[in-house]
Design a protein around this motif. Sequence first.
Motif, short mmCIF file in Angstrom:
data_model
loop_
_atom_site.label_atom_id
_atom_site.label_comp_id
_atom_site.label_asym_id
_atom_site.label_seq_id
_atom_site.Cartn_x
_atom_site.Cartn_y
_atom_site.Cartn_z
N LEU A 1 0.83 -1.21 0.00
CA LEU A 1 0.00 0.00 0.00
C LEU A 1 0.87 1.26 0.00
N GLU A 2 0.31 2.35 -0.48
CA GLU A 2 0.98 3.65 -0.39
C GLU A 2 0.40 4.39 0.81
N LEU A 3 1.18 4.44 1.89
CA LEU A 3 0.72 5.03 3.15
C LEU A 3 1.69 6.12 3.59
N THR A 4 1.23 6.99 4.48
CA THR A 4 2.11 8.02 5.03
C THR A 4 2.98 7.42 6.13
N VAL A 5 4.04 8.15 6.49
CA VAL A 5 4.91 7.71 7.59
C VAL A 5 4.10 7.55 8.87
N LYS A 6 3.18 8.48 9.12
CA LYS A 6 2.36 8.43 10.32
C LYS A 6 1.49 7.18 10.33
N GLU A 7 0.87 6.87 9.19
CA GLU A 7 0.02 5.67 9.11
C GLU A 7 0.85 4.41 9.34
N VAL A 8 2.03 4.34 8.74
CA VAL A 8 2.88 3.16 8.90
C VAL A 8 3.32 3.02 10.35
N PHE A 9 3.66 4.15 10.99
CA PHE A 9 4.09 4.10 12.39
C PHE A 9 2.94 3.63 13.28
N ILE A 10 1.73 4.15 13.04
CA ILE A 10 0.56 3.73 13.82
C ILE A 10 0.31 2.23 13.63
#
Length: 311
Positions: free
Chosen positions: A80-89
């Motif tokens: 998936l293409e996710l933001t750094v914040k989403e991946v960290f969460i």
Amino acid sequence: MSTMKNGLKAGLKTTWSLGKIIFPITLLVTMLQFTPVLPFIIDLVAPVMGIFGLSGEAAVPLVLGNALNLYAGIAGILSLELTVKEVFILAVMLSFSHNIFIETGVALKVGVRLWIVLVVRFGLAALSAFLINLFWSGGGEVAQYGFTPEAAAAPETWLGIFLLGLEKASFGVLQLAMIVIPLMLMIQILKDRQYLQKISNMMGPLTRLIGVEKNTSLTLASGLIFGLAMGAGVMIQAVQEDGVSRKDATLAFIFLVACHAVVEDTLIFIPLGIPIWPLLLIRVITALALTIFISYLWRRAEDNRKEVLST
């Protein structure tokens, strides 16, 4: 000779005990990937993702990670293409709650109550995600992944799916045996050579801090290094042979739920391009705070019960 024999016996016994949980669950969940069941669960979960600051498609790695393991969850993130914040969460959530079927089965084998396992694991995952989303305003850039795994061809027949499930389940038990048997041999040597007392003394500050007896020190050490399932293997033996109480087993398990396999389960997130040290600190601090708090409440309840009985 008796040391090796007893250690090997304990290792095989523990492998058999945990293998009876790991094999069928791995087989079943692997096969479910190729049915409408997992997509149905993903569709069910997707609408609530916004509460945790995640897009609906982030339900894919969450379901895969919880149904299978961290590696499956990471594979889902990489697709998936996710933001750094989403991946960290997602990384924090999956650190607290992954491989839920097998690790819950292991916990029940030790004697920890089902509702405790589910509330602690899912509760920590949900609360941590909510708080990170609430207080962290950064991480809006798209995550840059360090690698992309090769996609394995999906089996085309039910026989192929079943054989894939057998392969994964067998490998899971083999992997377990390769860790548990040498671990039990090492523990038996430590017992026979009177080194366990030294280890217990070294772990003393941690056991005192979280309110458990010294005889849980090996459980904590093995869980921190090898993981929850491996720690539970030692815990099963400790409960049977070392007189670890249900209270101490429960508190140790709660600690290890939040913080286990600290090296492997932290390092595997490096390729996702997220800050690693905060991930580790969140796990350690949460484990300490939660276990100390529950230990305090448990002790207060026991003291009140004694006062009632004495009056």
